[in-house]
Design an enzyme around this catalytic site. Structure first.
Site, PDB file in Angstrom:
ATOM      1  N   LYS A  22     -81.052  42.681  30.468  1.00  0.00           N
ATOM      2  CA  LYS A  22     -80.790  44.112  31.090  1.00  0.00           C
ATOM      3  C   LYS A  22     -80.400  45.899  30.148  1.00  0.00           C
ATOM      4  O   LYS A  22     -81.055  46.454  29.615  1.00  0.00           O
ATOM      5  CB  LYS A  22     -79.709  44.380  31.808  1.00  0.00           C
ATOM      6  CG  LYS A  22     -79.425  45.892  32.323  1.00  0.00           C
ATOM      7  CD  LYS A  22     -78.630  45.876  33.853  1.00  0.00           C
ATOM      8  CE  LYS A  22     -77.337  44.716  33.011  1.00  0.00           C
ATOM      9  NZ  LYS A  22     -75.993  45.813  32.807  1.00  0.00           N
ATOM     10  N   ASN A  23     -79.917  45.189  29.315  1.00  0.00           N
ATOM     11  CA  ASN A  23     -79.188  45.978  28.414  1.00  0.00           C
ATOM     12  C   ASN A  23     -79.710  46.030  27.254  1.00  0.00           C
ATOM     13  O   ASN A  23     -79.728  46.311  26.372  1.00  0.00           O
ATOM     14  CB  ASN A  23     -77.245  45.066  27.633  1.00  0.00           C
ATOM     15  CG  ASN A  23     -76.408  45.376  29.048  1.00  0.00           C
ATOM     16  OD1 ASN A  23     -77.248  46.453  29.861  1.00  0.00           O
ATOM     17  ND2 ASN A  23     -75.017  44.771  29.059  1.00  0.00           N
ATOM     18  N   ARG A  91     -74.332  54.613  34.287  1.00  0.00           N
ATOM     19  CA  ARG A  91     -73.807  54.812  33.005  1.00  0.00           C
ATOM     20  C   ARG A  91     -74.429  54.483  31.697  1.00  0.00           C
ATOM     21  O   ARG A  91     -75.242  54.989  30.659  1.00  0.00           O
ATOM     22  CB  ARG A  91     -72.429  53.163  32.737  1.00  0.00           C
ATOM     23  CG  ARG A  91     -71.074  54.160  31.765  1.00  0.00           C
ATOM     24  CD  ARG A  91     -70.554  53.874  31.016  1.00  0.00           C
ATOM     25  NE  ARG A  91     -71.104  53.680  29.940  1.00  0.00           N
ATOM     26  CZ  ARG A  91     -70.317  54.990  28.954  1.00  0.00           C
ATOM     27  NH1 ARG A  91     -69.174  56.062  29.531  1.00  0.00           N
ATOM     28  NH2 ARG A  91     -70.278  54.715  27.837  1.00  0.00           N
ATOM     29  N   CYS A 115     -65.209  54.274  34.906  1.00  0.00           N
ATOM     30  CA  CYS A 115     -65.868  53.100  35.846  1.00  0.00           C
ATOM     31  C   CYS A 115     -64.470  52.129  36.157  1.00  0.00           C
ATOM     32  O   CYS A 115     -64.041  51.777  35.297  1.00  0.00           O
ATOM     33  CB  CYS A 115     -67.011  52.252  35.923  1.00  0.00           C
ATOM     34  SG  CYS A 115     -66.913  51.352  34.140  1.00  0.00           S
ATOM     35  N   ARG A 120     -65.067  55.115  29.821  1.00  0.00           N
ATOM     36  CA  ARG A 120     -65.997  54.902  29.487  1.00  0.00           C
ATOM     37  C   ARG A 120     -66.394  56.140  28.457  1.00  0.00           C
ATOM     38  O   ARG A 120     -67.120  56.637  28.717  1.00  0.00           O
ATOM     39  CB  ARG A 120     -67.469  54.648  30.243  1.00  0.00           C
ATOM     40  CG  ARG A 120     -66.718  53.316  30.961  1.00  0.00           C
ATOM     41  CD  ARG A 120     -66.640  52.118  30.456  1.00  0.00           C
ATOM     42  NE  ARG A 120     -68.266  51.641  30.363  1.00  0.00           N
ATOM     43  CZ  ARG A 120     -69.846  50.718  30.891  1.00  0.00           C
ATOM     44  NH1 ARG A 120     -69.157  50.908  32.063  1.00  0.00           N
ATOM     45  NH2 ARG A 120     -70.219  50.617  29.961  1.00  0.00           N
ATOM     46  N   ASP A 306     -68.874  40.503  28.157  1.00  0.00           N
ATOM     47  CA  ASP A 306     -69.359  40.140  29.642  1.00  0.00           C
ATOM     48  C   ASP A 306     -69.899  39.250  30.100  1.00  0.00           C
ATOM     49  O   ASP A 306     -70.495  38.450  31.323  1.00  0.00           O
ATOM     50  CB  ASP A 306     -71.221  40.448  29.548  1.00  0.00           C
ATOM     51  CG  ASP A 306     -70.600  41.960  29.525  1.00  0.00           C
ATOM     52  OD1 ASP A 306     -70.625  42.837  29.837  1.00  0.00           O
ATOM     53  OD2 ASP A 306     -71.926  42.994  28.824  1.00  0.00           O
ATOM     54  N   ARG A 398     -77.726  45.311  40.669  1.00  0.00           N
ATOM     55  CA  ARG A 398     -78.298  45.940  39.471  1.00  0.00           C
ATOM     56  C   ARG A 398     -78.472  44.985  38.249  1.00  0.00           C
ATOM     57  O   ARG A 398     -78.710  45.410  37.215  1.00  0.00           O
ATOM     58  CB  ARG A 398     -76.713  46.097  39.025  1.00  0.00           C
ATOM     59  CG  ARG A 398     -76.174  47.478  39.728  1.00  0.00           C
ATOM     60  CD  ARG A 398     -75.272  48.600  39.692  1.00  0.00           C
ATOM     61  NE  ARG A 398     -74.826  48.598  37.700  1.00  0.00           N
ATOM     62  CZ  ARG A 398     -74.041  48.400  37.196  1.00  0.00           C
ATOM     63  NH1 ARG A 398     -72.605  47.701  37.307  1.00  0.00           N
ATOM     64  NH2 ARG A 398     -74.260  48.249  35.606  1.00  0.00           N
TER      65      ARG A 398
HETATM   66  N1  EPU Z   1     -65.952  52.718  23.003  1.00  0.00           N
HETATM   67  C1  EPU Z   1     -65.398  55.113  22.887  1.00  0.00           C
HETATM   68  N2  EPU Z   1     -66.639  55.775  22.361  1.00  0.00           N
HETATM   69  C2  EPU Z   1     -67.158  56.114  23.227  1.00  0.00           C
HETATM   70  C3  EPU Z   1     -67.888  55.088  23.261  1.00  0.00           C
HETATM   71  C4  EPU Z   1     -67.732  53.592  24.027  1.00  0.00           C
HETATM   72  O1  EPU Z   1     -64.287  54.744  22.725  1.00  0.00           O
HETATM   73  O2  EPU Z   1     -68.169  56.379  22.476  1.00  0.00           O
HETATM   74  C5  EPU Z   1     -65.142  51.910  23.666  1.00  0.00           C
HETATM   75  C6  EPU Z   1     -64.892  51.470  25.264  1.00  0.00           C
HETATM   76  O3  EPU Z   1     -64.752  52.475  25.631  1.00  0.00           O
HETATM   77  C7  EPU Z   1     -65.114  49.935  24.667  1.00  0.00           C
HETATM   78  C8  EPU Z   1     -65.745  49.748  23.478  1.00  0.00           C
HETATM   79  O4  EPU Z   1     -65.018  51.172  22.831  1.00  0.00           O
HETATM   80  O5  EPU Z   1     -64.079  50.162  24.568  1.00  0.00           O
HETATM   81  C9  EPU Z   1     -67.114  49.333  24.056  1.00  0.00           C
HETATM   82  O6  EPU Z   1     -67.924  50.155  24.346  1.00  0.00           O
HETATM   83  P1  EPU Z   1     -69.871  50.090  24.634  1.00  0.00           P
HETATM   84  O7  EPU Z   1     -69.881  51.664  24.031  1.00  0.00           O
HETATM   85  O8  EPU Z   1     -70.073  48.846  22.974  1.00  0.00           O
HETATM   86  O9  EPU Z   1     -70.457  50.134  25.645  1.00  0.00           O
HETATM   87  P2  EPU Z   1     -71.146  49.971  26.596  1.00  0.00           P
HETATM   88  O10 EPU Z   1     -72.581  50.586  25.297  1.00  0.00           O
HETATM   89  O11 EPU Z   1     -71.677  51.315  27.028  1.00  0.00           O
HETATM   90  C10 EPU Z   1     -72.627  48.124  26.068  1.00  0.00           C
HETATM   91  C11 EPU Z   1     -72.991  46.968  27.809  1.00  0.00           C
HETATM   92  C12 EPU Z   1     -72.199  46.831  28.808  1.00  0.00           C
HETATM   93  C13 EPU Z   1     -71.088  46.331  27.495  1.00  0.00           C
HETATM   94  C14 EPU Z   1     -70.871  46.856  26.672  1.00  0.00           C
HETATM   95  C15 EPU Z   1     -69.841  46.248  25.509  1.00  0.00           C
HETATM   96  C16 EPU Z   1     -75.307  48.234  28.500  1.00  0.00           C
HETATM   97  C17 EPU Z   1     -76.133  49.111  29.197  1.00  0.00           C
HETATM   98  N3  EPU Z   1     -73.446  48.290  29.085  1.00  0.00           N
HETATM   99  O12 EPU Z   1     -71.969  49.059  26.787  1.00  0.00           O
HETATM  100  O13 EPU Z   1     -73.129  45.615  29.356  1.00  0.00           O
HETATM  101  O14 EPU Z   1     -70.041  44.820  28.309  1.00  0.00           O
HETATM  102  O15 EPU Z   1     -71.682  47.072  26.098  1.00  0.00           O
HETATM  103  O16 EPU Z   1     -70.519  44.885  25.055  1.00  0.00           O
HETATM  104  O17 EPU Z   1     -76.007  47.662  27.345  1.00  0.00           O
HETATM  105  C18 EPU Z   1     -72.470  44.570  32.001  1.00  0.00           C
HETATM  106  O18 EPU Z   1     -73.557  44.423  31.628  1.00  0.00           O
HETATM  107  O19 EPU Z   1     -71.432  44.610  32.824  1.00  0.00           O
HETATM  108  C19 EPU Z   1     -71.763  46.113  30.898  1.00  0.00           C
HETATM  109  C20 EPU Z   1     -70.912  46.175  31.838  1.00  0.00           C
END
Ligand code: EPU
Length: 420
Positions: A22-23, A91, A115, A120, A306, A398
């Site tokens: 998915k990711n 998201r 969330c 986020r 995750d 999801r």
């Molecule tokens: N963060 C910031 N600023 C930003 C972006 C992120 O401070 O601009 C922080 C976040 O708050 C968090 C950390 O950095 O503490 C990591 O967040 P990241 O941006 O890496 O998460 P994401 O890219 O939004 C993806 C996956 C998540 C997974 C995370 C971490 C997708 C669609 N989502 O989210 O997947 O937990 O990376 O590996 O790819 C899930 O599948 O259940 C899920 C939540």
């Protein structure tokens, strides 16, 4: 709302085929916006998040066809403004920002909120866009981004909790058609980023270093269509491996990539679970004696956030005390109170959960709060004595393709029922 009803106590046995990730799928789908030519993505999982993303691409003007895990997208003419109610719902849709900026030099996307797993923010995504010359304003719930021309530059994407996965994806996609060279420092190293780079390079991009902390992107004038197979879902793989382990069963996972799971397999091994790995298979055998281990979630190649909730269930089955520390998301312990209804002894101390394992679990009515918490509750239900009813099961749909069907094929007593 449907719920899952599980009668616990059966050791899982047999084989399961792992779906596409998915990711990885969500940013790959967004990347199809970077060219007017047709792109084909194969091995896409049949999930509500993927169907949502397909609708978002359509709302931006792309022609989209989905047939049994194969998606064809032709984004001949697209607009920088999509259906915002749709975009706001998921998201992961933030990853259309980079492609829209790259292709159109302008974008308007709704600002994703926090969330249940914590804040986020997207400050790092926006910083990366600014470092490529974009002007950004956040107004009335929307991010408005524009640039006369995107120009390559140096950008640092390390935040308080490490690098950002979708932020790295966004900047890579924005830089692919920018003028000059971009270097991303402290880039996310997740396999999903390397998969995105492989697709972009097949489209004609010039990206090196993806999967490492430094990614270099030489901007090109145009990208062409490409045909790409999505990598196997490493989180789904870990979830089924742990499902085998918590039920004391033996399962074989096919079409997976154990090389993407070294931190999880290392900890499962330390906990006493026995397994054999092949290039695309993982065979989990029952543990002789489970042991408690400490876990700290980290960016890749550390232990993935995750898988934290599902690993907690293994620790509930393991005699002793385990300290599970969550370093990526601030409130990703929503499953703890629900597990407590099943007899789990867990206390939260700041970012750590102290798990006293080895006590029997008993079935209960529990509520799923997010995707991975739902998976943990299902695992706990299969490891418990009696009947567990997991409510709000839409979260699981999801991110896990046909989870009840796959678990039934492994011998689990699990059925889907309409909720009250
Ligand atoms: N963060 C910031 N600023 C930003 C972006 C992120 O401070 O601009 C922080 C976040 O708050 C968090 C950390 O950095 O503490 C990591 O967040 P990241 O941006 O890496 O998460 P994401 O890219 O939004 C993806 C996956 C998540 C997974 C995370 C971490 C997708 C669609 N989502 O989210 O997947 O937990 O990376 O590996 O790819 C899930 O599948 O259940 C899920 C939540």
């Amino acid at each position: 709302m449907d719920c899952l009803v599980i009668k616990g106590g059966t050791p899982l046995k047999g084989e399961v085929r792992i779906s596409g990730a998915k990711n990885a799928a969500l940013p790959l789908m967004a990347a199809t916006l970077l060219t007017k030519e047709e792109c084909v993505l194969r091995n896409l999982p049949n999930l509500s998040d993927v169907r949502f993303m397909a609708q978002i691409l359509e709302s931006l003007g792309a022609e989209v066809q989905m047939n049994r895990g194969t998606l064809r997208v032709r984004a001949k003419k697209i607009e920088g403004y999509g259906d915002y109610d749709l975009i706001r719902k998921m998201r992961g849709s933030i990853c259309i920002l980079g492609p829209l900026m790259s292709r159109l030099n302008k974008a308007k996307v709704s600002m994703p909120g926090g969330c249940v797993i914590g804040a986020r923010p997207i400050d790092l995504h926006l910083k990366g866009m600014r470092d490529l010359g974009a002007t950004i304003r956040v107004e009335a719930g929307y991010v408005h981004a524009k640039a006369a021309t995107l120009t390559g530059g140096e950008t640092f994407l390390g935040g308080r909790c490490g690098p950002t996965v979708l932020g790295t994806a966004n900047v890579m996609m924005a830089a692919a058609l920018a003028k000059g060279t971009t270097v991303i420092h402290s880039a996310a190293c997740e396999p999903e980023i390397a998969d995105l780079a492989a697709f972009l390079n097949a489209m004609g991009a010039k990206i090196s270093g993806a999967g490492s902390p430094t990614v270099t992107i030489h901007g090109v004038r145009r990208l062409r269509g490409a045909d790409h197979r999505v990598i196997p879902d490493r989180i789904e793989t870990a979830t089924y491996a742990l499902a085998g382990a918590v039920t004391g069963g033996g399962v074989t996972l096919r079409n997976c990539n154990p090389a993407h799971l070294s931190a999880v397999l290392d900890k499962m091994g330390e906990a006493g679970v026995r397994f054999d790995t092949g290039r695309t298979t993982l065979r989990v055998r029952p543990a002789k004696q489970l042991r408690s281990v400490d876990i700290t979630t980290m960016p890749h190649a550390g232990f993935p956030t995750d898988v934290q909730a599902q690993m907690m269930v293994l620790m509930l089955k393991s005699p002793g005390i385990s300290i599970i520390t969550e370093r990526i998301f601030e409130s990703r312990f929503m499953h703890v109170n629900e597990l407590a209804r099943m007899g789990a002894d867990i206390s939260i101390e700041g970012p750590s959960a102290i798990v006293k394992g080895g006590h029997p679990l008993s079935g209960a009515d529990v509520m799923a709060s997010d995707l991975r918490a739902s998976a943990a509750l299902i695992l706990a239900g299969m490891a418990a004595k009696g009947t567990t009813r997991v409510n709000r099961v839409y979260h699981i749909d999801r991110g896990y393709e046909n989870i009840d069907g796959k678990l039934r094929a492994l011998g689990a007593d699990i059925s889907r029922e309409p909720g009250q």
